[in-house]
Design a protein around this motif. Structure first.
Motif, PDB file in Angstrom:
ATOM      1  N   THR A 154       0.516  -0.933  -0.263  1.00 51.36           N
ATOM      2  CA  THR A 154      -0.130  -0.223   0.024  1.00 51.36           C
ATOM      3  C   THR A 154       1.143   1.032  -0.222  1.00 51.36           C
ATOM      4  OG1 THR A 154      -0.045  -0.419   2.379  1.00 51.36           O
ATOM      5  CG2 THR A 154      -1.694  -1.093   1.320  1.00 51.36           C
ATOM      6  N   ASP A 155       2.045   0.864   0.352  1.00 48.74           N
ATOM      7  CA  ASP A 155       2.908   2.392   0.128  1.00 48.74           C
ATOM      8  C   ASP A 155       4.511   1.980   0.508  1.00 48.74           C
ATOM      9  OD1 ASP A 155       1.579   4.660   2.402  1.00 48.74           O
ATOM     10  OD2 ASP A 155       1.182   2.583   3.348  1.00 48.74           O
ATOM     11  N   SER A 191       6.053  11.289  -8.383  1.00 49.38           N
ATOM     12  CA  SER A 191       4.942  10.940  -7.436  1.00 49.38           C
ATOM     13  C   SER A 191       4.120  12.870  -7.554  1.00 49.38           C
ATOM     14  CB  SER A 191       6.238  10.977  -6.389  1.00 49.38           C
ATOM     15  OG  SER A 191       5.002  10.029  -5.167  1.00 49.38           O
ATOM     16  N   ARG A 192       5.124  14.248  -7.532  1.00 50.13           N
ATOM     17  CA  ARG A 192       3.957  14.681  -6.523  1.00 50.13           C
ATOM     18  C   ARG A 192       3.680  15.192  -8.025  1.00 50.13           C
ATOM     19  NH1 ARG A 192       7.505  18.411  -2.703  1.00 50.13           N
ATOM     20  NH2 ARG A 192       7.877  16.589  -1.307  1.00 50.13           N
ATOM     21  N   GLY A 228       1.578  11.326  -9.809  1.00 49.48           N
ATOM     22  CA  GLY A 228       1.269  10.313  -8.833  1.00 49.48           C
ATOM     23  C   GLY A 228       1.208   9.411  -9.246  1.00 49.48           C
ATOM     24  N   ASN A 229       0.588   8.035  -8.403  1.00 48.59           N
ATOM     25  CA  ASN A 229       0.454   6.684  -8.134  1.00 48.59           C
ATOM     26  C   ASN A 229      -0.791   6.021  -8.774  1.00 48.59           C
ATOM     27  OD1 ASN A 229      -0.846   7.924  -5.452  1.00 48.59           O
ATOM     28  ND2 ASN A 229      -1.843   5.643  -5.266  1.00 48.59           N
ATOM     29  N   TYR A 256      -1.849   0.700  -6.870  1.00 49.08           N
ATOM     30  CA  TYR A 256      -0.710   0.038  -6.795  1.00 49.08           C
ATOM     31  C   TYR A 256      -0.151   1.327  -5.132  1.00 49.08           C
ATOM     32  CZ  TYR A 256       0.104  -0.797 -12.133  1.00 49.08           C
ATOM     33  OH  TYR A 256       0.129  -1.534 -12.579  1.00 49.08           O
ATOM     34  N   ARG A 315       1.546   3.708  -2.700  1.00 47.78           N
ATOM     35  CA  ARG A 315       1.704   5.195  -2.562  1.00 47.78           C
ATOM     36  C   ARG A 315       3.037   5.569  -2.585  1.00 47.78           C
ATOM     37  NH1 ARG A 315      -2.328   7.195   2.306  1.00 47.78           N
ATOM     38  NH2 ARG A 315      -1.692   4.848   2.365  1.00 47.78           N
ATOM     39  N   HIS A 340       6.143   7.431  -1.002  1.00 47.00           N
ATOM     40  CA  HIS A 340       6.717   7.856   0.148  1.00 47.00           C
ATOM     41  C   HIS A 340       8.938   8.769   0.020  1.00 47.00           C
ATOM     42  CE1 HIS A 340       2.867   8.133   2.663  1.00 47.00           C
ATOM     43  NE2 HIS A 340       3.262   7.001   2.045  1.00 47.00           N
ATOM     44  N   THR A 390       4.550   2.343  -8.785  1.00 46.94           N
ATOM     45  CA  THR A 390       3.488   3.441  -7.674  1.00 46.94           C
ATOM     46  C   THR A 390       2.879   3.554  -9.608  1.00 46.94           C
ATOM     47  OG1 THR A 390       5.232   5.377  -8.161  1.00 46.94           O
ATOM     48  CG2 THR A 390       4.525   4.335  -6.400  1.00 46.94           C
TER      49      THR A 390
END
Length: 549
Positions: free
Chosen positions: A67-68, A85-86, A89-90, A94, A96, A98, A205
């Motif tokens: 999940t992460d 990612s920013r 995005g995922n 998929y 997320r 960090h 992701t």
């Protein structure tokens, strides 16, 4: 002779593509080092060979309940995936992403409290395999996973990205982590967006890396053309011609959805070109500014989405007083093309400016100073006064004033007064990179910019040490630096180390202050009594007040 003509006369594009290191230096030893850093030139064409591996790994992680995805990295090993990612995005279903590219105990604590270890997978990314930040974070996170899942299961959750045979690869074997994804050793960190450092977190992701790389391939082919038609050469020539005419503040103004791209660009530009007393200063705007407030030292790069009519209008009006280079993206997947364009441009700009764009001599200097602080063999410049719990230090070419400042606002006024025409301000804040901390600092930076007409950069430590830190020490003496630290009690033990995470965080700031002072830079440190967001907001208010009086 203009920059395009210089590129043509030197056969610069052809020599770069032929990996002719003599384009950048006459020194034989330096040529060898440069020749070992040119593997990025054809990454887009080689990337599809890794797609099956990435697709299989992404499928396996989803089947195992990911999940992460927690990426532990710094600088070139983490900025491209952070930006993707920013911006992109995922995908649905998929994990997320960090990104932990900080040694802030507050940031680490806050993130771990929000994650359920049952769904967490970890990437430890370091080209050299020796980078202190991701290795320290891995030790902390691995202990957290071990406690929750047991050591064997935790090991299967950990993936390494590094150069073949690095100490991190050896650690993976010792710690029985899942696997290593090897990156090409001939690609430096800041040029590695299209290696597995960038592509693996993206693919895991759910980002469409095939489409991303397809667009990069088109740009890669275009950057092989003659300088007159070459998008990378055109950008390089614009930067170099501006620099020759005193416009050395490369200001990135982007559509709101694309603003994170500036994080990647500033590392590439600052670390590649900021050395030997030369440099281009990247200034990343976080909101649409008033271009009329800009001074004559600005180059303005507009990076906008095709649908962003407001920014298109702003760019048109900005051209009345400034040199504007406009890049138009259809969507976030065009980042693949922009990675390639800016890498080619930066390398060619290095030739035009007469610097080696593939080394970073002053980054190692700051790392050594950090180690000296941690070992006790060196100490930071001492504070001159304690103002309601805030310790004030003047360092380098910013002499301790007489009389001493009576308040934090007074200290900020003294700092502001040290600026000269053509300078820039840099707020070097050792705080978490989240809105509660960034927004007050960005507001203060905008007020400072509008009051002085000078560029203002907000940098999060220790991230900037692997980015603009090279420029701060190795570039021109035009920076006026405000180092912000805090004496917060949040902390973590780092298994296997003699120091804690808070001690490392503080030593990195103090090591940078030592290095800035050694280079005769104008620097002031405000060491705050606590690291809460409200304390940073109060400091930002003091800065705004100082600009008004």
């Amino acid at each position: 002779m203009g920059a395009i003509e210089r590129l043509v006369e030197a056969d610069a594009v052809e020599r770069l593509l032929a990996r002719d290191a003599s384009l950048f230096t006459d020194d034989v030893d330096t040529r060898i080092a440069v020749g070992q850093r040119l593997g990025w030139l054809d990454l887009a064409s080689k990337a599809p060979a890794r797609f099956p591996l990435l697709a299989n790994l992404a499928s396996a992680l989803r089947e195992e309940g990911a999940t992460d995805l927690l990426l532990l990295g710094m600088g070139g090993s983490s900025l491209a995936p952070l930006v993707m990612s920013r911006i992109i995005g995922n995908a649905a279903g998929y994990p997320r992403l960090h990104v932990l590219d900080t040694t802030s105990p507050i940031a680490v604590s806050k993130l771990l409290q929000t994650l359920d270890p049952a769904g967490v997978f970890v990437i430890v990314a370091s080209k050299s395999g020796t980078t202190i930040e991701p290795l320290s974070l891995y030790a902390i996170v691995r202990g957290w996973l071990d406690d929750a899942l047991g050591r064997p299961a935790a090991g299967r959750r950990c993936i390494v990205i590094t150069d073949p045979g690095s100490p991190l690869e050896k650690l993976r074997q010792k710690e029985v982590m899942r696997l290593t994804l090897s990156a090409p050793p001939t690609v430096g960190g800041r040029y590695s967006a299209l290696t597995l450092f960038g592509l693996a977190p993206a693919a895991l992701t759910g980002i469409d890396v095939e489409a991303l790389v397809a667009r990069a391939s088109v740009m890669e082919a275009a950057c092989k053309s003659s300088p007159e038609q070459n998008p990378g050469a055109q950008l390089a020539a614009w930067i170099a011609d501006g620099h020759a005419e005193g416009r050395d503040k490369l200001t990135i103004v982007a559509s709101p959805a694309l603003r994170p791209f500036g994080l990647w660009v500033e590392q590439l530009i600052a670390e590649s070109l900021g050395k030997d007393g030369k440099g281009v200063v990247p200034v990343v705007e976080t909101a649409l500014p008033d271009a009329a407030a800009y001074g004559p030292d600005r180059l303005v790069a507009v990076v906008r989405l095709a649908a962003d009519g407001s920014l298109a209008e702003w760019a048109t009006s900005a051209r009345a007083g400034h040199d504007v280079f406009e890049l138009v993206l259809e969507d976030g997947l065009d980042l693949g093309a922009e990675f390639v364009r800016w890498e080619f441009a930066t390398a060619l700009a290095g030739f035009l400016l007469g610097v080696n764009p593939f080394d970073e001599p002053n980054v190692a200097e700051a790392k050594a100073a950090t180690n000296d602080i941690l070992s006790g063999s060196a100490s930071a410049p001492r504070a001159c006064c304690d103002l309601d719990g805030t310790w004030i230090t003047f360092a380098g070419a910013l002499a301790q004033p007489e009389p001493l400042p009576a308040s934090s606002i007074d200290a900020c006024r003294r700092w502001l007064a040290s600026a000269r025409p053509g300078d820039y301000f840099a707020l070097l804040a050792y705080v978490p990179d989240d809105a509660a901390y960034r927004e007050p600092l960005d507001h203060a930076a905008a007020a400072l910019r509008d009051a002085t007409g000078m560029p203002v950069c907000v940098e999060i430590g220790p991230r900037y040490l692997h980015s603009t830190g090279q420029l701060h020490k190795g570039g021109p003496d035009t920076g006026v630096f405000l180092l912000v630290t805090a004496r917060d009690r949040t902390d973590f033990l780092i298994p296997g180390q003699r120091f804690t995470l808070a001690a490392l965080h503080r030593a990195q700031a103090e090591g940078d202050l030592v290095t800035l002072a050694r280079h005769g830079r104008r620097a002031m440190r405000l060491d705050l009594p606590s690291g809460g967001a409200e304390t940073i907001a109060a400091l930002a208010d003091d800065l705004v007040t100082a600009t008004r009086t």
